[in-house]
Design a protein around this motif. Structure first.
Motif, PDB file in Angstrom:
ATOM      1  N   LEU A  19       0.830  -1.195   0.000  1.00 14.60           N
ATOM      2  CA  LEU A  19       0.000   0.000   0.000  1.00 14.60           C
ATOM      3  C   LEU A  19       0.866   1.247   0.000  1.00 14.60           C
ATOM      4  O   LEU A  19       1.781   1.384   0.820  1.00 14.60           O
ATOM      5  CB  LEU A  19      -0.896   0.020   1.245  1.00 14.60           C
ATOM      6  N   CYS A  20       0.534   2.168  -0.881  1.00 18.18           N
ATOM      7  CA  CYS A  20       1.261   3.427  -0.943  1.00 18.18           C
ATOM      8  C   CYS A  20       0.898   4.279   0.268  1.00 18.18           C
ATOM      9  O   CYS A  20      -0.274   4.459   0.595  1.00 18.18           O
ATOM     10  CB  CYS A  20       0.953   4.160  -2.239  1.00 18.18           C
ATOM     11  N   ASN A  21       1.903   4.788   0.906  1.00 14.24           N
ATOM     12  CA  ASN A  21       1.748   5.625   2.094  1.00 14.24           C
ATOM     13  C   ASN A  21       0.781   6.801   1.896  1.00 14.24           C
ATOM     14  O   ASN A  21       0.021   7.153   2.781  1.00 14.24           O
ATOM     15  CB  ASN A  21       3.145   6.161   2.462  1.00 14.24           C
ATOM     16  N   TRP A  22       0.827   7.410   0.711  1.00 18.86           N
ATOM     17  CA  TRP A  22       0.122   8.674   0.492  1.00 18.86           C
ATOM     18  C   TRP A  22      -1.344   8.508   0.120  1.00 18.86           C
ATOM     19  O   TRP A  22      -2.071   9.479   0.070  1.00 18.86           O
ATOM     20  CB  TRP A  22       0.826   9.482  -0.596  1.00 18.86           C
ATOM     21  N   CYS A  23      -1.742   7.279  -0.234  1.00 20.27           N
ATOM     22  CA  CYS A  23      -3.125   7.148  -0.706  1.00 20.27           C
ATOM     23  C   CYS A  23      -3.772   5.896  -0.139  1.00 20.27           C
ATOM     24  O   CYS A  23      -4.543   5.972   0.812  1.00 20.27           O
ATOM     25  CB  CYS A  23      -3.150   7.144  -2.228  1.00 20.27           C
ATOM     26  N   SER A  24      -3.396   4.738  -0.672  1.00 19.82           N
ATOM     27  CA  SER A  24      -4.112   3.524  -0.309  1.00 19.82           C
ATOM     28  C   SER A  24      -3.949   3.179   1.168  1.00 19.82           C
ATOM     29  O   SER A  24      -4.859   2.640   1.794  1.00 19.82           O
ATOM     30  CB  SER A  24      -3.654   2.361  -1.171  1.00 19.82           C
ATOM     31  N   MET A  48       6.560   3.863   0.316  1.00 19.57           N
ATOM     32  CA  MET A  48       6.440   5.313   0.133  1.00 19.57           C
ATOM     33  C   MET A  48       5.855   5.680  -1.224  1.00 19.57           C
ATOM     34  O   MET A  48       5.392   6.799  -1.422  1.00 19.57           O
ATOM     35  CB  MET A  48       7.799   5.993   0.334  1.00 19.57           C
ATOM     36  N   CYS A  49       5.902   4.749  -2.148  1.00 20.06           N
ATOM     37  CA  CYS A  49       5.314   4.976  -3.479  1.00 20.06           C
ATOM     38  C   CYS A  49       5.294   3.608  -4.148  1.00 20.06           C
ATOM     39  O   CYS A  49       6.231   2.819  -3.949  1.00 20.06           O
ATOM     40  CB  CYS A  49       6.183   5.944  -4.289  1.00 20.06           C
ATOM     41  N   THR A  50       4.266   3.309  -4.916  1.00 18.67           N
ATOM     42  CA  THR A  50       4.235   1.980  -5.558  1.00 18.67           C
ATOM     43  C   THR A  50       5.381   1.821  -6.550  1.00 18.67           C
ATOM     44  O   THR A  50       5.755   0.703  -6.889  1.00 18.67           O
ATOM     45  CB  THR A  50       2.900   1.731  -6.281  1.00 18.67           C
ATOM     46  N   GLY A  51       5.923   2.961  -6.988  1.00 17.98           N
ATOM     47  CA  GLY A  51       7.063   2.893  -7.900  1.00 17.98           C
ATOM     48  C   GLY A  51       8.300   2.288  -7.261  1.00 17.98           C
ATOM     49  O   GLY A  51       9.249   1.929  -7.955  1.00 17.98           O
ATOM     50  N   GLY A  73      -2.064   1.879  -5.166  1.00 23.48           N
ATOM     51  CA  GLY A  73      -1.363   3.154  -5.129  1.00 23.48           C
ATOM     52  C   GLY A  73      -2.237   4.301  -5.564  1.00 23.48           C
ATOM     53  O   GLY A  73      -3.450   4.147  -5.770  1.00 23.48           O
ATOM     54  N   CYS A  74      -1.607   5.450  -5.692  1.00 23.33           N
ATOM     55  CA  CYS A  74      -2.318   6.665  -6.080  1.00 23.33           C
ATOM     56  C   CYS A  74      -2.813   6.557  -7.516  1.00 23.33           C
ATOM     57  O   CYS A  74      -2.179   5.923  -8.352  1.00 23.33           O
ATOM     58  CB  CYS A  74      -1.371   7.863  -5.991  1.00 23.33           C
ATOM     59  N   HIS A  75      -3.923   7.207  -7.789  1.00 19.11           N
ATOM     60  CA  HIS A  75      -4.428   7.251  -9.163  1.00 19.11           C
ATOM     61  C   HIS A  75      -3.379   7.885 -10.064  1.00 19.11           C
ATOM     62  O   HIS A  75      -2.592   8.730  -9.617  1.00 19.11           O
ATOM     63  CB  HIS A  75      -5.719   8.070  -9.220  1.00 19.11           C
ATOM     64  N   ASP A  78      -1.937  11.403  -9.733  1.00 18.37           N
ATOM     65  CA  ASP A  78      -1.938  11.840  -8.332  1.00 18.37           C
ATOM     66  C   ASP A  78      -0.751  11.338  -7.515  1.00 18.37           C
ATOM     67  O   ASP A  78      -0.701  11.552  -6.312  1.00 18.37           O
ATOM     68  CB  ASP A  78      -3.216  11.354  -7.622  1.00 18.37           C
ATOM     69  N   CYS A  79       0.178  10.650  -8.172  1.00 12.89           N
ATOM     70  CA  CYS A  79       1.323  10.102  -7.427  1.00 12.89           C
ATOM     71  C   CYS A  79       2.052  11.241  -6.724  1.00 12.89           C
ATOM     72  O   CYS A  79       2.309  12.296  -7.317  1.00 12.89           O
ATOM     73  CB  CYS A  79       2.263   9.374  -8.392  1.00 12.89           C
ATOM     74  N   HIS A  80       2.376  11.018  -5.456  1.00 11.46           N
ATOM     75  CA  HIS A  80       3.055  12.035  -4.655  1.00 11.46           C
ATOM     76  C   HIS A  80       4.385  12.432  -5.294  1.00 11.46           C
ATOM     77  O   HIS A  80       4.865  13.541  -5.117  1.00 11.46           O
ATOM     78  CB  HIS A  80       3.283  11.478  -3.260  1.00 11.46           C
ATOM     79  N   TYR A  81       4.987  11.490  -6.001  1.00  7.46           N
ATOM     80  CA  TYR A  81       6.253  11.766  -6.676  1.00  7.46           C
ATOM     81  C   TYR A  81       6.021  11.923  -8.173  1.00  7.46           C
ATOM     82  O   TYR A  81       6.905  11.639  -8.981  1.00  7.46           O
ATOM     83  CB  TYR A  81       7.263  10.656  -6.354  1.00  7.46           C
ATOM     84  N   LEU A  82       4.844  12.302  -8.518  1.00  9.74           N
ATOM     85  CA  LEU A  82       4.396  12.642  -9.867  1.00  9.74           C
ATOM     86  C   LEU A  82       4.226  11.452 -10.819  1.00  9.74           C
ATOM     87  O   LEU A  82       3.146  11.216 -11.329  1.00  9.74           O
ATOM     88  CB  LEU A  82       5.291  13.713 -10.497  1.00  9.74           C
TER      89      LEU A  82
HETATM   90  S1  FES Z   1       1.865   5.710  -6.001  1.00  9.79           S
HETATM   91 FE1  FES Z   1       1.383   6.856  -4.221  1.00  9.79          FE
HETATM   92  S2  FES Z   1       3.081   8.187  -4.146  1.00  9.79           S
HETATM   93 FE2  FES Z   1       3.492   7.142  -5.971  1.00  9.79          FE
END
Ligand code: FES
Lengths: 151, 267
Positions: A19-24, A48-51, A73-75, A78-82
């Motif tokens: 799970l991505c910290n910033w969203c899921s 910290m990011c699904t990437g 992860g983030c849509h 919307d990824c926190h790291y773009l």
């Molecule tokens: S997928 Fe959530 S920060 Fe990149």
């Protein structure tokens, strides 16, 4: 719950969720505080990011006997790291096909975009993924299942 | 048609500091680096029907001699490997002179790669070939469970010799995931299924140029080439990329890309 996941829990399927910290991860939290019901046979790993998730992590999860692996992860956009999740989409699109060619059912690896506001969606994803993995049964890559076949 | 010996002389005269190709020493074929026209090795050079990943040697040579230019004998596969290696910043095409050899009709039929000839042909006649898809078709006709049983059986013969990796023109990492104890348990033969093989297959995705040396090298006769070929098909299908084709376009797995790429992927 953790010992259930790692240990012998009979017919229960075991699912690992990245799970991505910033969203899921926040979405999962929201699902919890909102008291949405969802199955508990999921072990989650906050990233910290699904990437940052290497395909090797997923391979390792199956090697360790997980029956399903979820990456949430983030849509896109919307990824926190773009752009981190662009890599996620590409990598796991390829990995799923590769596993399928080797005979692992496609349904065991799932990629979902769940935002911090989507507690309900998170619960729904967990419910439907658990159902799907349950229908597939224990992974053919489980060590125990393998020993069973050979015995 | 000129012969290899005169081409070597010509390239050395025209500014290459050395010529990398193969020589035949009393029946044993091995790489030769010819640095001057009087070299006794010049009498032994031949195109022959042996193949060798000369690109791997070039990676080291180019690093070791940063101000030298090398001419090298390339088949279609060697050229594709060098193109891909240059995008991965392992070789500098500017310092290379490629001398192309087209594979013979027999060689091309036996190998079955997509393009058995380089873009510039100095030796041999260009022939087309059709990649064999029998193994892929057979595997794809099976159910999930049957497919897994099929591969499990194939990979159960693996003796973890690392021959596939060692011969591979595209494998150059100093630290190899296949030697990472968390992923591949040391001392276990055959290696864990399918981890070992899927790790290699993934690392070959968008990179394998389908030379088939891995399968030739495998002492257990595992159909590795079909696995890596399938990975390239997936890559083409999902991300519209085929390794070794363009000198500019890089593998989509090597950079983040744009939102449009992802939209296309999700369709
Ligand atoms: S997928 Fe959530 S920060 Fe990149």
């Amino acid at each position: 719950m953790a010992e259930n996941i790692g240990g012998d829990n009979g017919d229960e399927v075991r699912i690992l969720a990245f799970l991505c910290n910033w969203c899921s991860y926040a979405g999962a939290d929201l699902a919890g505080v909102s008291r949405f019901q969802y199955p508990t046979n999921v072990l989650d790993v906050r990233v910290m990011c699904t990437g940052t998730i290497s395909p090797y992590f997923v391979i390792k999860a199956f090697q360790e006997g997980m029956d399903g692996v979820l990456i949430a992860g983030c849509h896109i956009g919307d990824c926190h790291y773009l752009k981190g999740n662009y890599m996620t989409a590409k990598r796991f699109g390829v990995l799923r096909e590769a596993l399928k060619f080797l005979g692992l059912e496609e349904g065991r690896l799932r990629l979902e975009w769940v935002s911090a506001a989507e507690g309900e969606k998170y619960a729904e994803v967990i419910r439907s993924f658990t159902e799907e993995v349950k229908a597939l049964g224990p992974s053919p890559l489980r060590k125990r299942a393998k020993a069973g076949v050979e015995a | 048609m000129s012969d290899l010996k005169s081409i070597v002389r010509e390239k050395l005269r025209d500014g290459a500091d050395a010529f990398l190709c193969l020589k035949n020493e009393e029946g044993t074929v091995l790489p030769a680096l010819i640095t001057d026209a009087d070299s006794p090795d010049l009498e032994l050079v031949e195109v022959g029907d042996s193949r060798y990943p000369l690109g791997k040697i070039l990676i080291d040579l180019l690093r070791e001699y940063p101000d030298k230019r090398f001419a090298v004998l390339v088949r279609g596969c060697d050229e594709r490997a060098l193109v891909e290696l240059s995008k991965l910043e392992q070789v500098d095409l500017e310092r290379l002179v490629l001398v192309g050899v087209a594979c013979s009709a027999e060689e091309a039929a036996a190998c079955g790669c997509l393009r058995p000839y380089p873009s510039d042909i100095a030796l041999g006649e260009k022939v087309e070939a059709a990649p064999g898809r029998e193994v892929i078709d057979e595997v794809e006709s099976l159910s999930d469970a049957e497919r897994m049983a099929w591969w499990r059986e194939q990979f159960s013969r693996c003796i973890k010799c690392y021959g596939c990796r060692n011969i591979c023109p595209m494998c150059f990492c100093k630290d190899c995931a296949l030697e990472e104890p968390h992923l591949v348990e040391p001392g276990v033969i055959p290696p864990d299924f399918p981890s070992f093989h899927i790790i290699r297959a993934l690392d070959m995705t968008g990179r394998c140029i389908d030379c088939g040396l891995c399968e030739e090298a495998c002492p257990a006769g595992i159909p590795l080439r079909s696995l890596y070929r399938k990975m390239q098909d997936i890559m083409e299908d999902k991300l519209e990329y085929r390794a070794g084709e363009s000198a500019e376009e890089r593998s989509p797995l090597s950079f983040l890309g744009s939102e449009q790429d992802i939209e296309k992927l999700e369709e």
